[in-house]
Design a protein around this motif. Structure first.
Motif, short mmCIF file in Angstrom:
data_model
loop_
_atom_site.label_atom_id
_atom_site.label_comp_id
_atom_site.label_asym_id
_atom_site.label_seq_id
_atom_site.Cartn_x
_atom_site.Cartn_y
_atom_site.Cartn_z
N LEU A 390 0.84 -1.20 0.00
CA LEU A 390 0.00 0.00 0.00
C LEU A 390 0.88 1.25 0.00
O LEU A 390 0.58 2.22 -0.67
N GLU A 404 0.69 5.67 -4.61
CA GLU A 404 0.36 4.89 -3.41
C GLU A 404 -0.86 5.47 -2.69
O GLU A 404 -1.75 4.74 -2.24
N ASP A 407 -3.84 4.42 -4.47
CA ASP A 407 -4.15 3.00 -4.22
C ASP A 407 -4.87 2.84 -2.88
O ASP A 407 -5.88 2.14 -2.78
N VAL A 408 -4.34 3.51 -1.85
CA VAL A 408 -4.98 3.45 -0.53
C VAL A 408 -6.40 4.01 -0.63
O VAL A 408 -7.36 3.42 -0.12
N ALA A 411 -8.86 1.56 -2.09
CA ALA A 411 -9.28 0.51 -1.15
C ALA A 411 -10.29 1.06 -0.14
O ALA A 411 -11.26 0.39 0.21
N LEU A 419 -7.14 -2.02 6.15
CA LEU A 419 -5.94 -1.89 5.33
C LEU A 419 -4.77 -2.41 6.16
O LEU A 419 -4.76 -2.28 7.37
N LEU A 438 -2.04 6.16 6.25
CA LEU A 438 -3.25 5.33 6.13
C LEU A 438 -4.42 5.98 6.85
O LEU A 438 -5.54 6.00 6.36
#
Ligand SMILES: Nc1ncnc2c1ncn2[C@@H]1O[C@H](COP(=O)(O)OP(=O)(O)O)[C@@H](O)[C@H]1O
Ligand SMILES: C=C(OP(=O)(O)O)C(=O)O
Ligand SMILES: [K+]
Ligand SMILES: [Mg+2]
Length: 582
Positions: A390, A404, A407-408, A411, A419, A438
């Motif tokens: 991630l 990145e 991408d996080v 999700a 995650l 995150l």
């Protein structure tokens, strides 16, 4: 003014109300009922309620089995906030920013050399780690035991609620330990030897140990050897007894015990892998260790079929009758994709283990598989974790790449339950910063999604197997819809089994879900699920009492205030109530 819809199922000879309507002002202590019969088993009642002067103790612990989990001391007073235990991080978050700002996406950190010290673990707990993952591929059992004990101690002493997930090694083919080095660089064109020999007097230069005895027999000259799903690539150029000479074709960093796959004519050679058991004898010993240590989750690597999950679940049941360890299926092989629904149905949750998955299927296929796995899990009401790479660049750098972050975000937008960080937290240079990324990306995307009201029209098929379950499901679907339409601050769910809490989570409502449950093991399980804030609370069948107790306790802690709008759902009464906190 509180309003309630109760639906009762008739279980005894005496007729019980099937649908009742209740309107209850909280300020009054008068109780009055009026029943209106709808049909034989159905009645409608209106009732006024009383507030309860004697609240129970509320705990939101990590289930370490401490004294806090016992029934409440006699007659605790509302103002005695020392008698309440809540997850310290959530409590602070709620107090500071209110209901709407609580993070719904759960966060898992893999613990490794960079994060195993008590102060490092505490920094992760403060940073929002919900689950600590230990990967049995690495480290000794003693090392893992120490990490578990440290997490438990932090939970007990500092009021965190971090659960433990143990991840099995599985029967994958992987490299050895690099003779103690933390990494080794393979340069373009270099010749490396992969060998199954035991090197007693240290590893020769440019040599890699392989854990699988049949390795040299299985590979052929011309095969492509992928380390960690393609982070480094080699071509097999010569076989000499137990040694396989390979030329590096894609340079990169070799990490200890990295996973190995080999490809021939563009497809994965996996006949051999398929013959290895999903749960190796070492894995069984690790599982015994996990059961003895009372971990909350066991993640099984390289699951191929539902059978292995069923087998493990009955093994756990037999070994630890009163424990309630959740089994998480890691979807990381072609076989697991083939048997996806059966596997997820048999499991208590799933992980999109993109690291190995990306080594088994073309990389460009991983995103659509991820979306599919997340969707199937949601439909079958199983928590789902999106894992691996991630924030890979944050192993070395303090800021993530834009890709990145995207991408996080994806999700989070897919509304995965959790995650996971791997190398970023296990051996990276910036574990706390990675967790912060995150957390802040989750919060931001969740908020954006709510503001935009972009509720995806995911069809949630009925999953109930009995009429009573169907009622629960309908109640949760309706409660979540009402919560969104009425813009309530929180949904409260009183649930003994945790089932109704997960059904509510499945609807991904706009507001957080406070899940009150009587047992430690249920509370632990709920730690992984989207939007749930699990509490342990001693409660009765009397919802009136339960609500008043909860309001008093939460108000005393400053977690809610008068006027907050709440929907309460219970699996004892099968009811929905809408009310303002008095
Ligand atoms: N318990 C541990 N002890 C030492 N190193 C670890 C440990 N756990 C993880 N690591 C390191 O962190 C990296 C990333 O962790 P993870 O993704 O869980 O493992 P893997 O790379 O084997 O899939 C590992 O490759 C390893 O270098
Ligand atoms: C999470 C994964 O498993 P592990 O880190 O154990 O290889 C993965 O392969 O993505
Ligand atoms: K593993
Ligand atoms: Mg894996």
């Amino acid at each position: 003014m509180a309003q309630a819809l109760n639906i009762f199922i008739s279980t005894s000879h005496s007729p019980k109300p099937l649908i009742s309507y209740r309107s209850a002002p909280f300020s009054t202590s008068i109780s009055r009922f009026s029943f209106i019969k709808i049909h034989k088993k159905t009645s409608l009642f209106i009732k006024a309620s009383a507030s309860d002067p004697n609240p129970a103790i509320l705990t939101s612990d990590n289930g370490a089995g401490s004294a806090a989990l016992q029934d409440p001391a006699p007659s605790p007073t509302v103002s005695d906030s020392s008698s309440i235990e809540v997850d310290a991080v959530t409590e602070a978050e709620l107090k500071e920013n209110g209901f709407r700002s609580t993070r719904r996406t759960k966060l898992i950190c893999t613990i490794g050399p960079a994060t195993c010290k008590p102060e490092q673990l505490e920094a992760l707990a403060v940073g929002g780690m919900n689950v600590a993952r230990i990967n049995m591929c690495h480290g000794t059992r003693e090392w893992h035991r120490e990490v578990i004990q440290r997490v438990r101690k932090l939970n007990e002493e500092k009021g965190y609620a971090v659960a433990i997930m143990m991840d099995t090694e599985g029967s994958e083919i992987h490299m050895g330990d690099l003779g103690g080095a933390s990494s080794a660089k393979a340069e373009d064109g270099e010749i490396w030897t992969f060998s199954v020999r035991a090197f007693d007097s240290g590893l020769p230069e440019h040599t890699i140990n392989v854990n699988y005895d049949g390795f040299a027999e299985d590979v052929k000259v011309g095969d492509e050897l992928l380390v960690d799903g393609g982070m480094v690539r080699f071509e097999v150029i010569e076989k000499i007894g137990p040694d396989v000479k390979c030329r590096c074709t894609d340079p990169g960093l070799l990490l200890p015990r990295a996973n190995l796959t080999f490809w021939r004519d563009g497809s994965l050679v996996r006949e051999r892998n398929a013959m290895l058991p999903t749960i190796s004898s070492k894995d069984w010993l690790d599982i015994d260790f996990g059961i003895a240590e009372g971990v909350e989750f066991i993640a099984i690597s390289f699951v191929k079929s539902a059978e292995v999950i069923k087998h493990l679940k009955s093994y756990i049941q037999a070994r630890a009758r009163d424990s309630d360890i959740s089994v998480v299926a890691k979807i990381e092989s072609i076989d697991s994709l083939k048997n996806l629904e059966e596997i997820i149905q048999a499991s208590d949750g799933a992980m999109v283990a993109r690291g190995d998955l990306g080594a088994q299927i073309p990389l460009e296929q991983v995103p659509s598989e991820q979306q599919k796995i997340v969707q199937v899990c949601r439909q079958l009401n199983k928590p789902v974790i999106v894992a691996s790479q991630l924030l890979e660049s944050m192993i070395e750098y303090p800021t993530p790449t834009r890709a990145e972050v995207a991408d996080v975000s994806e999700a989070v937008r897919q509304r995965a339950d959790a995650l996971m960080l791997s190398g970023e937290s296990a051996m990276g240079q910036f574990p706390d910063k990675a967790l912060t990324v995150l957390r802040s990306v989750s919060l931001r995307i969740e908020k954006w999604w709510r503001e935009e009201k972009r509720h995806e029209a995911m069809k949630l098929p009925g999953i109930a197997s009995s009429y009573a379950d169907r009622i629960s499901e309908e109640i949760c679907n309706s409660a979540a819809k009402m919560a969104n339409n009425l813009e309530v601050d929180a949904i409260f769910v009183y649930t003994k089994t945790g089932h109704m809490a997960s059904l509510l989570s499945r609807c991904r409502p706009d507001c957080p879900i406070f899940a009150f449950t009587t047992t430690t093991s249920v509370r632990r399980r709920l730690n992984l699920q989207w939007g749930l804030i699990p509490f342990r609370l001693s409660f009765s069948d009397d919802m009136e009492n339960n609500l008043n107790k909860t309001f008093a306790l939460l108000k005393a802690r400053g977690m809610i205030k008068s006027g907050d709008l709440v929907i309460a759902v219970s699996d004892m009464l099968q009811s929905i109530q809408v009310m303002n906190v008095p």
